[in-house]
Write a protein that holds these residues in place. Structure first.
Motif, PDB file in Angstrom:
ATOM      1  N   VAL A  19       0.873  -1.178   0.000  1.00 12.61           N
ATOM      2  CA  VAL A  19       0.000   0.000   0.000  1.00 12.61           C
ATOM      3  C   VAL A  19       0.909   1.227   0.000  1.00 12.61           C
ATOM      4  O   VAL A  19       1.779   1.359   0.860  1.00 12.61           O
ATOM      5  N   ALA A  20       0.698   2.102  -0.975  1.00 12.64           N
ATOM      6  CA  ALA A  20       1.526   3.307  -1.081  1.00 12.64           C
ATOM      7  C   ALA A  20       0.761   4.520  -0.567  1.00 12.64           C
ATOM      8  O   ALA A  20      -0.411   4.715  -0.904  1.00 12.64           O
ATOM      9  N   PHE A  21       1.420   5.294   0.257  1.00 10.91           N
ATOM     10  CA  PHE A  21       0.903   6.569   0.739  1.00 10.91           C
ATOM     11  C   PHE A  21       1.812   7.647   0.145  1.00 10.91           C
ATOM     12  O   PHE A  21       2.884   7.911   0.703  1.00 10.91           O
ATOM     13  N   PRO A  22       1.425   8.246  -0.978  1.00 13.06           N
ATOM     14  CA  PRO A  22       2.301   9.193  -1.666  1.00 13.06           C
ATOM     15  C   PRO A  22       2.812  10.329  -0.781  1.00 13.06           C
ATOM     16  O   PRO A  22       3.934  10.806  -0.970  1.00 13.06           O
ATOM     17  N   GLU A  23       2.018  10.760   0.166  1.00 13.75           N
ATOM     18  CA  GLU A  23       2.423  11.838   1.072  1.00 13.75           C
ATOM     19  C   GLU A  23       3.043  11.304   2.364  1.00 13.75           C
ATOM     20  O   GLU A  23       3.419  12.083   3.232  1.00 13.75           O
ATOM     21  N   GLY A  24       3.098   9.987   2.524  1.00  9.57           N
ATOM     22  CA  GLY A  24       3.536   9.394   3.782  1.00  9.57           C
ATOM     23  C   GLY A  24       2.430   9.508   4.814  1.00  9.57           C
ATOM     24  O   GLY A  24       1.320   9.954   4.520  1.00  9.57           O
ATOM     25  N   LEU A  25       2.708   9.097   6.030  1.00 10.05           N
ATOM     26  CA  LEU A  25       1.761   9.224   7.133  1.00 10.05           C
ATOM     27  C   LEU A  25       2.233  10.329   8.062  1.00 10.05           C
ATOM     28  O   LEU A  25       3.438  10.602   8.144  1.00 10.05           O
ATOM     29  N   GLY A  27       3.846  12.435  10.533  1.00  8.01           N
ATOM     30  CA  GLY A  27       5.015  12.172  11.355  1.00  8.01           C
ATOM     31  C   GLY A  27       6.003  11.203  10.721  1.00  8.01           C
ATOM     32  O   GLY A  27       7.116  11.037  11.202  1.00  8.01           O
ATOM     33  N   PHE A  28       5.588  10.552   9.652  1.00  9.65           N
ATOM     34  CA  PHE A  28       6.432   9.583   8.951  1.00  9.65           C
ATOM     35  C   PHE A  28       6.363   9.852   7.446  1.00  9.65           C
ATOM     36  O   PHE A  28       6.238   8.939   6.634  1.00  9.65           O
ATOM     37  N   GLU A  29       6.452  11.112   7.077  1.00  7.00           N
ATOM     38  CA  GLU A  29       6.283  11.524   5.691  1.00  7.00           C
ATOM     39  C   GLU A  29       7.311  10.911   4.747  1.00  7.00           C
ATOM     40  O   GLU A  29       7.061  10.778   3.551  1.00  7.00           O
ATOM     41  N   ASN A  30       8.470  10.513   5.278  1.00  8.04           N
ATOM     42  CA  ASN A  30       9.507   9.943   4.429  1.00  8.04           C
ATOM     43  C   ASN A  30       9.294   8.455   4.135  1.00  8.04           C
ATOM     44  O   ASN A  30       9.957   7.894   3.273  1.00  8.04           O
ATOM     45  N   LEU A  31       8.363   7.818   4.845  1.00  9.06           N
ATOM     46  CA  LEU A  31       8.058   6.400   4.618  1.00  9.06           C
ATOM     47  C   LEU A  31       6.747   6.305   3.856  1.00  9.06           C
ATOM     48  O   LEU A  31       5.700   6.712   4.346  1.00  9.06           O
ATOM     49  N   LYS A  32       6.795   5.744   2.673  1.00  8.60           N
ATOM     50  CA  LYS A  32       5.622   5.788   1.801  1.00  8.60           C
ATOM     51  C   LYS A  32       5.037   4.424   1.443  1.00  8.60           C
ATOM     52  O   LYS A  32       3.942   4.336   0.926  1.00  8.60           O
ATOM     53  N   LYS A  33       5.761   3.332   1.716  1.00  6.17           N
ATOM     54  CA  LYS A  33       5.286   2.005   1.320  1.00  6.17           C
ATOM     55  C   LYS A  33       5.138   1.099   2.533  1.00  6.17           C
ATOM     56  O   LYS A  33       6.056   0.964   3.340  1.00  6.17           O
ATOM     57  N   TYR A  34       3.973   0.466   2.621  1.00  4.90           N
ATOM     58  CA  TYR A  34       3.619  -0.385   3.754  1.00  4.90           C
ATOM     59  C   TYR A  34       2.914  -1.642   3.255  1.00  4.90           C
ATOM     60  O   TYR A  34       2.431  -1.690   2.122  1.00  4.90           O
ATOM     61  N   LEU A  44      -6.697  -9.560  17.913  1.00  4.54           N
ATOM     62  CA  LEU A  44      -7.408  -9.016  16.761  1.00  4.54           C
ATOM     63  C   LEU A  44      -6.606  -7.914  16.081  1.00  4.54           C
ATOM     64  O   LEU A  44      -7.120  -7.204  15.239  1.00  4.54           O
ATOM     65  N   ILE A  45      -5.350  -7.793  16.439  1.00  2.00           N
ATOM     66  CA  ILE A  45      -4.519  -6.705  15.938  1.00  2.00           C
ATOM     67  C   ILE A  45      -3.721  -7.156  14.724  1.00  2.00           C
ATOM     68  O   ILE A  45      -3.050  -8.181  14.737  1.00  2.00           O
ATOM     69  N   LEU A  46      -3.819  -6.381  13.656  1.00  2.00           N
ATOM     70  CA  LEU A  46      -2.964  -6.523  12.486  1.00  2.00           C
ATOM     71  C   LEU A  46      -1.940  -5.397  12.556  1.00  2.00           C
ATOM     72  O   LEU A  46      -2.071  -4.485  13.376  1.00  2.00           O
ATOM     73  N   TRP A  47      -0.941  -5.438  11.700  1.00  2.00           N
ATOM     74  CA  TRP A  47       0.101  -4.415  11.722  1.00  2.00           C
ATOM     75  C   TRP A  47       0.300  -3.839  10.329  1.00  2.00           C
ATOM     76  O   TRP A  47       0.353  -4.584   9.346  1.00  2.00           O
ATOM     77  N   LEU A  48       0.413  -2.516  10.260  1.00  2.00           N
ATOM     78  CA  LEU A  48       0.777  -1.825   9.030  1.00  2.00           C
ATOM     79  C   LEU A  48       2.284  -1.622   9.108  1.00  2.00           C
ATOM     80  O   LEU A  48       2.774  -0.754   9.832  1.00  2.00           O
ATOM     81  N   GLN A  49       3.022  -2.465   8.405  1.00  6.57           N
ATOM     82  CA  GLN A  49       4.482  -2.513   8.483  1.00  6.57           C
ATOM     83  C   GLN A  49       5.106  -1.724   7.339  1.00  6.57           C
ATOM     84  O   GLN A  49       4.748  -1.897   6.182  1.00  6.57           O
ATOM     85  N   SER A  50       6.055  -0.871   7.673  1.00  9.02           N
ATOM     86  CA  SER A  50       6.807  -0.134   6.663  1.00  9.02           C
ATOM     87  C   SER A  50       7.763  -1.064   5.937  1.00  9.02           C
ATOM     88  O   SER A  50       8.418  -1.905   6.557  1.00  9.02           O
ATOM     89  N   GLU A  54      12.434  -1.147   8.894  1.00  9.62           N
ATOM     90  CA  GLU A  54      11.992  -2.386   9.556  1.00  9.62           C
ATOM     91  C   GLU A  54      11.478  -2.168  10.969  1.00  9.62           C
ATOM     92  O   GLU A  54      10.769  -3.011  11.516  1.00  9.62           O
ATOM     93  N   LYS A  55      11.800  -1.033  11.581  1.00  8.19           N
ATOM     94  CA  LYS A  55      11.378  -0.763  12.961  1.00  8.19           C
ATOM     95  C   LYS A  55      10.021  -0.074  13.054  1.00  8.19           C
ATOM     96  O   LYS A  55       9.487   0.070  14.145  1.00  8.19           O
ATOM     97  N   VAL A  56       9.459   0.344  11.924  1.00  7.00           N
ATOM     98  CA  VAL A  56       8.205   1.101  11.945  1.00  7.00           C
ATOM     99  C   VAL A  56       7.041   0.217  11.546  1.00  7.00           C
ATOM    100  O   VAL A  56       6.983  -0.308  10.429  1.00  7.00           O
ATOM    101  N   ALA A  57       6.106   0.044  12.491  1.00  5.64           N
ATOM    102  CA  ALA A  57       4.871  -0.703  12.239  1.00  5.64           C
ATOM    103  C   ALA A  57       3.790  -0.125  13.150  1.00  5.64           C
ATOM    104  O   ALA A  57       4.058   0.209  14.303  1.00  5.64           O
ATOM    105  N   PHE A  58       2.607   0.022  12.614  1.00  4.45           N
ATOM    106  CA  PHE A  58       1.486   0.593  13.361  1.00  4.45           C
ATOM    107  C   PHE A  58       0.416  -0.472  13.582  1.00  4.45           C
ATOM    108  O   PHE A  58       0.029  -1.156  12.634  1.00  4.45           O
ATOM    109  N   PRO A  59      -0.073  -0.626  14.814  1.00  6.44           N
ATOM    110  CA  PRO A  59      -1.165  -1.575  15.034  1.00  6.44           C
ATOM    111  C   PRO A  59      -2.449  -1.058  14.393  1.00  6.44           C
ATOM    112  O   PRO A  59      -2.728   0.148  14.431  1.00  6.44           O
TER     113      PRO A  59
END
Length: 70
Positions: A19-25, A27-34, A44-50, A54-59
């Protein structure tokens, strides 16, 4: 493609699952692909992993689990 993660080790990711976020998320504007990781545990938690850090993942969680009419 192989992606290293700090939480889940090395994962094989299908390029169509990225999933590409062209503007980033915020606080994490430099990371665009997850991609979404299902750790396969009983939570019931999944993770949105950069892919780019490798250290950036959001529940993430489906809100309908807690509020059916969401």
């Amino acid at each position: 493609m192989k992606v290293n993660t700090s939480r889940f080790g090395e994962l094989d990711v299908n390029p169509t699952d990225i999933v590409a976020f062209p503007e980033g998320l915020l606080g994490f504007e430099n990371l665009k692909k997850y991609f979404v990781v299902d750790p396969g545990d009983s939570t019931l938690i999944l993770w949105l992993q950069s892919i780019e850090d490798e250290k950036v993942a959001f529940p993430i969680i489906e809100p309908k689990i807690f509020k059916p009419d969401y």
